[in-house]
Design an enzyme around this catalytic site. Structure first.
Site, PDB file in Angstrom:
ATOM      1  N   ASP A   1      64.391  13.069  -1.403  1.00 26.57           N
ATOM      2  CA  ASP A   1      63.575  13.031  -0.310  1.00 26.57           C
ATOM      3  C   ASP A   1      62.583  14.603   0.185  1.00 26.57           C
ATOM      4  OD1 ASP A   1      62.219  12.765   1.866  1.00 26.57           O
ATOM      5  OD2 ASP A   1      64.012  11.633   2.950  1.00 26.57           O
TER       6      ASP A   1
ATOM      7  N   ASP B   1      58.942  13.832   4.690  1.00 23.25           N
ATOM      8  CA  ASP B   1      59.081  14.056   6.611  1.00 23.25           C
ATOM      9  C   ASP B   1      58.182  13.828   6.750  1.00 23.25           C
ATOM     10  OD1 ASP B   1      61.944  13.469   5.802  1.00 23.25           O
ATOM     11  OD2 ASP B   1      62.233  15.092   7.293  1.00 23.25           O
TER      12      ASP B   1
ATOM     13  N   GLU C   1      58.418   5.617   4.248  1.00 21.77           N
ATOM     14  CA  GLU C   1      58.538   5.772   5.597  1.00 21.77           C
ATOM     15  C   GLU C   1      58.034   4.933   6.324  1.00 21.77           C
ATOM     16  OE1 GLU C   1      58.872   9.969   7.458  1.00 21.77           O
ATOM     17  OE2 GLU C   1      60.406  10.547   5.467  1.00 21.77           O
TER      18      GLU C   1
ATOM     19  N   SER D   1      60.748   6.961 -15.016  1.00 18.62           N
ATOM     20  CA  SER D   1      60.843   7.829 -16.495  1.00 18.62           C
ATOM     21  C   SER D   1      62.865   7.326 -16.869  1.00 18.62           C
ATOM     22  CB  SER D   1      60.820   9.280 -16.318  1.00 18.62           C
ATOM     23  OG  SER D   1      61.155   9.338 -14.529  1.00 18.62           O
TER      24      SER D   1
END
EC number: 3.5.1.-
Length: 827
Positions: free
Chosen positions: A335, A338, A195, A263
């Site tokens: 996600d 924030d 971000e 991974s």
């Protein structure tokens, strides 16, 4: 004169003898902490005898008569082999490194204190199931039992590092294990950094160019994002280039280039298996260290035996199998973070703006003790969205306007974290359905769980996924104003929303951190993913066979063909192939022609023995540098590895991306062919200066060395060569056998991040399953088990994974017996 020479000779001999005696004493005291694996101990905390059988590779097979006794045994062996590592993990999570290392780790402690992990871990204990609490308490008792034995028997303080640092060791607590899962969440989360970077790029470039340098993973298109300057009032575009990254430190789990992990995991149903049983392969990728972050162990529990990869400090097999079920982990790239911009009250900086008006921060002070310096007192502040992170971390100063602060909303910042419940329950699961049920308790870090029982295979994302409002201003992709209600989380989506696949029709499942779901926002999982290339190579290998075997899964796990190279070279070199004119030997043009001839014959295999991988990687690095430096300036430093999707967009001229080939500061118009030729010359000049002019003699493995460094002693001039491990390796950034290049430093091609654990489980013949780690089981540099598995790992070899007690005992390297201390048990 002769007398002087004679005395000088005597002094020299005396100094040599003194040095020899000193070295002998150092070795003696340091070697005292190498554990005796044939010892017997009477201990408080065990209810019945516990047998710990060490096989020839020093893997402990722990046979307890109760689950509590087995967890006690795991704590005991973790402390025997990795005590220093465990305590460093704990100190990092607690924000207490500076007590040992001074000011060099102060910023790390500052950041970890602000996350408040340890308080959150302590608060989470009461939310765990009684069975999990009992496991944690038994494990802690086992760790503390070994610490007591070290103190009682003067066993070299438990690890040689304690001779250099303060030896006092606080007892291990259940919360110490819980907090390590939160530390793993920090290692495996990256959306905060993304971000910040996207906001800085948005301030520096127009939107269409942002989509070039930070492209989306292939799939459904994305709603256009607002420009960051329009989203957060008061931001100065010049701030994008301001500030600098948090100074890196060997002990830091974070930093501007910290990785979210990577991974691989794949599974085959019986219909796609030659032997008629399911197959599962897993290799989680983490930063290389010495010793490895992984530790192999087998536990005998009431539900049966379980074996695989553990992390010292956590009482669970995180990737492995029992007699009925195998499981593997991959980073989900969900996600779950924030960044929120909070507006301060201009009349009272102790308050911030919320949808309901100004409110005071939750504040408290904490003191960081600093070795050889005065203590540092910091004020921790929390908003309704999460902890306030100072501008000095993560380059937040570049995206935070004056009169504002940045706070972090993150699923890992839960004080009711039941992730440990999932880890403990998974070991007892006997089939796919029970494995999925166990995963419901997992909170953070969100992971992809690949499962295989004797008949079925499944894929399940576990962990909390945030619920965002459809009107969220940045879709969670940019820092957003926290005083607007639409930018606040509305809880989580619930486990039912997590991606799941059970018994796929094609009989194969695989994940390489690629996009796994394409739901529209706000039900999406992520807009940013960890892979777009390795998955293509995996699909090719899997489709090449109708049925698979343990060996074919191993072959895929060790595959070193770069899909990125196969995509980029035909694009970048299409106007250069075989077009170079004859030139004098030793000239720049002749060197360029020889390099192009080699690459034209190359199949993309990143073999350590070949020069082509080195030429390709250096060329793509130099090319990206030429394309972005003129427009991004200092921000170009954030892109220190070749970005395949970006380079592909430029050379395919997607949405006009070829404009990156023109240097904005010149009056001439440069094209992509010219930039490709110039970049190749840059790369060849760099490689010639380092490796000489004989191109055919260059070896990728000479540059691409796996760097397993001791996090504390690795930089010491005399100790570094003893404790650090170096291995010539194949692979690269986009190969299935991933060997991620560092991108920075004197050798940007060194291999710093990859599959430190590899496991392949065959349920047609479970005891033929195999695994390996990248170093050795012991954390003691003087132990023969410090690096004995490392060469096997480098060569792509594995060791057996058996749950048969008799096979373990037949090859025993030592047997440790733990008995109840009747004197202590007696009232």
């Amino acid at each position: 004169m002769g007398r002087i020479l004679k005395w000088m000779f005597r002094l020299f001999v005396g100094a040599l003898i003194s040095l020899g005696v000193a070295l002998v004493l150092v070795y003696y005291f340091a070697s005292r902490s190498i554990p005796d694996y044939d010892g017997s101990y009477a201990l408080a905390g065990v209810s019945a005898p516990v047998e710990i059988v060490r096989d020839t590779h020093n893997i402990p097979h722990i046979f307890g008569q109760t689950d509590a006794d087995s967890f006690f045994g795991l704590g005991f062996v973790h402390a025997q082999d990795r005590l220093w590592q465990m305590l460093m993990f704990r100190r990092t999570a607690q924000g207490r490194l500076s007590e040992l290392f001074g000011a060099r780790t102060l910023q790390i402690d500052d950041l970890l204190r602000r996350f408040d992990f340890y308080r959150l871990a302590q608060a989470s204990i009461d939310d765990l199931r009684p069975e999990t609490q009992a496991a944690l308490e038994a494990y802690a008792a086992g760790v503390n039992a070994w610490i007591a034995e070290v103190n009682k028997g003067a066993l070299g303080r438990g690890a040689p590092e304690f001779f250099l640092f303060e030896p006092e060791i606080a007892p291990w607590q259940p919360a110490d294990s819980v907090v390590l899962i939160k530390l793993m969440a920090l290692q495996l989360s990256w959306h905060l950094q993304t971000e910040v970077l996207r906001a800085r790029i948005s301030l520096a470039l127009p939107p269409e160019r942002v989509r070039d340098i930070l492209p989306e993973a292939p799939g459904t298109g994305l709603i256009d994002l607002p420009e960051y300057a329009a989203l957060v009032p008061g931001i100065d575009r010049r701030q994008a280039f301001a500030g600098g990254p948090l100074p890196l430190d060997p002990l830091s789990p974070v930093g501007p280039r910290a990785l979210a992990g990577a991974s691989n995991a794949w599974a085959a149903a019986p219909s796609r298996s030659a032997a008629g049983g399911t197959l599962l392969a897993n290799d989680p990728h983490l930063e290389f260290t010495a010793p490895s972050q992984w530790y192999l162990a087998r536990l005998d529990l009431g539900a049966g035996g379980v074996i695989g990869g553990t992390v010292p400090g956590i009482p669970a097999v995180l990737t492995g199998r029992n007699a009925f079920l195998g499981w593997g982990l991959t980073s989900s790239y969900a996600d779950d973070q924030d960044l929120v911009i909070e507006q301060l009250n201009p009349d009272n900086p102790g308050e911030y703006l919320t949808p309901d008006g100004f409110k005071p921060f939750e504040s408290r002070r904490t003191v960081i003790e600093v070795a050889d310096a005065a203590p540092v007192t910091i004020t921790l502040r929390w908003t309704e969205n999460g902890p306030v992170i100072p501008r000095t971390h993560y380059n937040l100063g570049a995206v935070t306007p004056e009169g504002h602060v940045a706070a972090l909303k993150w699923t890992a910042l839960s004080d009711a974290d039941t992730s440990m419940d999932a880890a403990i329950a998974l070991m007892a699961a006997r089939n796919v359905d029970e494995g999925i049920k166990a995963g419901r308790s997992f909170v953070a870090p969100a992971q992809n769980l690949t499962l295989a029982d004797r008949e079925r295979i499944a894929f399940q994302t576990v962990g909390a996924l945030p619920r965002r409002a459809a009107a969220h201003q940045s879709l969670g992709r940019l820092p957003a104003p926290g005083w607007r209600v639409q930018n606040r989380w509305q809880g989580t989506l619930g486990f039912v929303a997590n991606p799941q696949v059970i018994d796929p029709p094609g009989g194969l499942l695989g994940n390489t951190n690629n996009k796994v779901i394409d739901r529209p926002f706000p039900l999406h999982m992520s807009f940013d993913w960890g892979d777009t290339q390795r998955i293509q190579r995996w699909e090719r290998l899997m489709s090449a066979r109708q049925v698979h075997t343990r060996e074919s899964f191993i072959e895929a796990q060790l595959d070193t063909v770069s899909q990125g190279a196969r995509v980029l070279l035909p694009l970048v070199a299409r106007e250069l192939w075989f077009s170079e004119e004859a030139a004098p030997e030793g000239s720049e043009a002749a060197l360029r022609r020889r390099a192009l001839d080699l690459l034209a014959e190359w199949n993309g295999e990143m073999s350590e023995h070949l020069p082509e991988p080195l030429i390709y990687t250096a060329w793509m690095r130099a090319l990206q540098e030429r394309l972005i430096r003129d427009e991004l300036g200092p921000l170009a430093d954030e892109f220190d590895r070749p970005q395949v999707l970006f380079l592909e967009r430029v050379f395919r001229d997607v949405d006009g991306a070829a404009v990156w080939c023109d240097v904005v500061q010149t009056s001439a118009v440069e094209d992509c062919t010219l930039q490709a030729r110039r970049a190749l010359d840059d790369a060849l000049l760099e490689l010639t200066e380092r490796f000489g002019s004989a191109v055919e003699g260059w070896r990728w493995g000479d540059a691409h060395q796996a760097t397993h460094d001791h996090p504390v002693l690795g930089d010491a001039p005399f100790l570094g060569p003893i404790v650090n491990l170096r291995q010539s390796t194949s692979g690269g950034d986009t190969t299935l056998m991933r060997g991620l290049t560092a991108g920075t430093g004197a050798n940007p091609y060194r291999n710093t991040h990859g599959g430190g654990y590899r496991g392949v489980y065959d349920f047609a013949d479970p005891d033929s399953s195999v695994f390996i780690i990248s170093t050795g089981q012991s954390g003691h540099p003087l132990s023969r088990h410090y690096d004995d598995l490392g060469e096997l790992w480098r060569r792509g070899e594995y060791i057996p994974m058996t749950l048969d007690p008799e096979l373990a005992r037949a090859g025993a390297n030592g047997v440790t017996l733990l008995y109840p201390d009747l004197a202590v048990a007696r009232p």
